[in-house]
Design an enzyme around this catalytic site. Structure first.
Site, mmCIF file in Angstrom:
data_model
loop_
_atom_site.group_PDB
_atom_site.id
_atom_site.type_symbol
_atom_site.label_atom_id
_atom_site.label_comp_id
_atom_site.label_asym_id
_atom_site.label_seq_id
_atom_site.Cartn_x
_atom_site.Cartn_y
_atom_site.Cartn_z
ATOM 1 N N ILE A 247 -7.161 2.362 -14.126
ATOM 2 C CA ILE A 247 -8.236 2.745 -14.542
ATOM 3 C C ILE A 247 -7.872 3.515 -15.924
ATOM 4 O O ILE A 247 -8.510 3.391 -17.063
ATOM 5 C CB ILE A 247 -9.061 3.664 -13.639
ATOM 6 N N GLY B 202 -8.808 4.722 -6.974
ATOM 7 C CA GLY B 202 -7.402 4.326 -7.190
ATOM 8 C C GLY B 202 -6.558 4.742 -6.008
ATOM 9 O O GLY B 202 -6.716 5.297 -5.117
ATOM 10 N N VAL B 203 -5.165 4.977 -6.700
ATOM 11 C CA VAL B 203 -4.274 5.548 -5.775
ATOM 12 C C VAL B 203 -4.550 6.747 -5.243
ATOM 13 O O VAL B 203 -4.279 7.293 -4.166
ATOM 14 C CB VAL B 203 -2.678 5.469 -6.471
ATOM 15 N N ASP B 204 -5.051 7.708 -5.996
ATOM 16 C CA ASP B 204 -5.506 9.258 -5.984
ATOM 17 C C ASP B 204 -6.144 9.260 -4.418
ATOM 18 O O ASP B 204 -5.876 10.113 -3.747
ATOM 19 C CB ASP B 204 -5.921 9.529 -7.173
ATOM 20 N N ASP C 238 0.789 -1.111 -0.021
ATOM 21 C CA ASP C 238 -0.001 -0.107 -0.272
ATOM 22 C C ASP C 238 0.799 1.201 0.055
ATOM 23 O O ASP C 238 1.591 1.461 0.789
ATOM 24 C CB ASP C 238 -1.096 -0.125 1.210
ATOM 25 N N ILE C 239 0.815 2.075 -1.072
ATOM 26 C CA ILE C 239 1.742 3.098 -1.206
ATOM 27 C C ILE C 239 1.466 4.269 -0.053
ATOM 28 O O ILE C 239 2.461 4.785 0.365
ATOM 29 C CB ILE C 239 1.819 3.793 -2.733
ATOM 30 N N ASN D 242 -5.453 12.845 -10.876
ATOM 31 C CA ASN D 242 -6.086 13.069 -12.001
ATOM 32 C C ASN D 242 -5.828 14.684 -12.343
ATOM 33 O O ASN D 242 -5.298 15.368 -11.519
ATOM 34 C CB ASN D 242 -7.704 12.887 -12.228
ATOM 35 N N SER E 217 -0.830 5.044 -14.628
ATOM 36 C CA SER E 217 -1.693 4.682 -15.864
ATOM 37 C C SER E 217 -2.052 3.135 -16.116
ATOM 38 O O SER E 217 -2.672 2.760 -16.939
ATOM 39 C CB SER E 217 -1.003 5.290 -17.176
#
Length: 169
Positions: A125, A32-34, A10-11, A24, A122
Site C-alpha cells: 500500500i 496488509g502484513v501489519d 504467509d509471514i 504503521n 513498503s
C-alpha cells in the site's frame, strides 16, 4: 551477514525467531502484513505496542526505525515492528527503506535472534516500485553486519517473489 532465503507464503506462519512487521507508525495495527500479524498474534502484541506508545514512542515509531514486542500466538518468539516510507517520486526516501532492514537486523541482534522473516517492506500500500523495493531489501541485508544466520523473505505473491529472485541474482 545472513544467508538470504526466499519463499512465497504467509509471514504469520513463519517458524523463525523473529518476524518483521511492516507496521504503521501508530504501532496499533492496520492493513496488509501489519493487520495479519496483529490478528494472528492476538492481543498480547497490541498490549505491548500500546505500552510502547505510552512510554518510548508517544508520537509513534519513526519511519526507518524498529522495535520489538512479543509475538503472541505466532510461531515466532518476537515481532520486530518497522515503519517503511511511503514512496515519493519527487524525492528519494530509499535511505529510509534501507534503514528499516538495517534497524530490524540490529534489533534482531539485540534479541539474539538467529532467524528472521521479512516481508517486502513498503512494496504494498505504500507504493514502492517492486523491483527497487526488492533491490533495497536484498542489498541492505547482504551488506549489514549481523549475527542473524538466516534472513528469510516471506513474500505474498508470485510477482513479489520474482522481483526478489531477480534482486538476489
Amino acid at each position: 551477514m545472513p544467508e538470504i532465503v526466499l519463499v512465497r507464503g504467509d509471514i504469520t506462519e513463519a517458524e523463525v525467531d523473529a518476524v518483521v512487521n511492516a507496521a504503521n507508525s501508530s504501532l496499533l495495527g492496520g492493513g496488509g502484513v501489519d493487520g495479519a500479524i496483529h490478528r494472528r498474534g492476538g492481543p498480547a502484541i497490541l498490549a505491548e505496542c500500546r505500552r510502547l506508545r505510552a512510554t518510548r514512542y508517544p508520537d509513534g515509531l519513526p519511519t526507518g526505525q524498529a522495535v520489538a514486542t512479543t509475538a503472541g500466538n505466532l510461531p515466532a518468539r518476537w515481532v520486530i515492528h518497522t515503519v517503511g516510507p511511503v514512496y515519493a517520486k519527487r524525492r528519494s526516501r530509499r535511505h529510509l527503506l534501507e534503514s528499516c532492514y538495517r534497524e530490524s537486523l540490529r534489533v534482531a541482534d539485540e534479541l539474539g535472534a538467529a532467524t528472521v522473516a521479512f516481508p517486502a517492506v513498503s512494496a504494498g500500500i505504500y507504493g514502492w516500485p517492486l523491483d527497487d523495493a526488492a533491490l533495497a531489501a536484498v542489498e541492505t541485508v547482504r551488506t549489514t553486519e549481523s549475527a542473524v544466520r538466516e534472513a528469510r523473505f516471506v513474500l505474498f505473491s508470485d510477482d513479489v517473489l520474482a522481483a526478489f529472485r531477480a534482486a538476489v541474482g
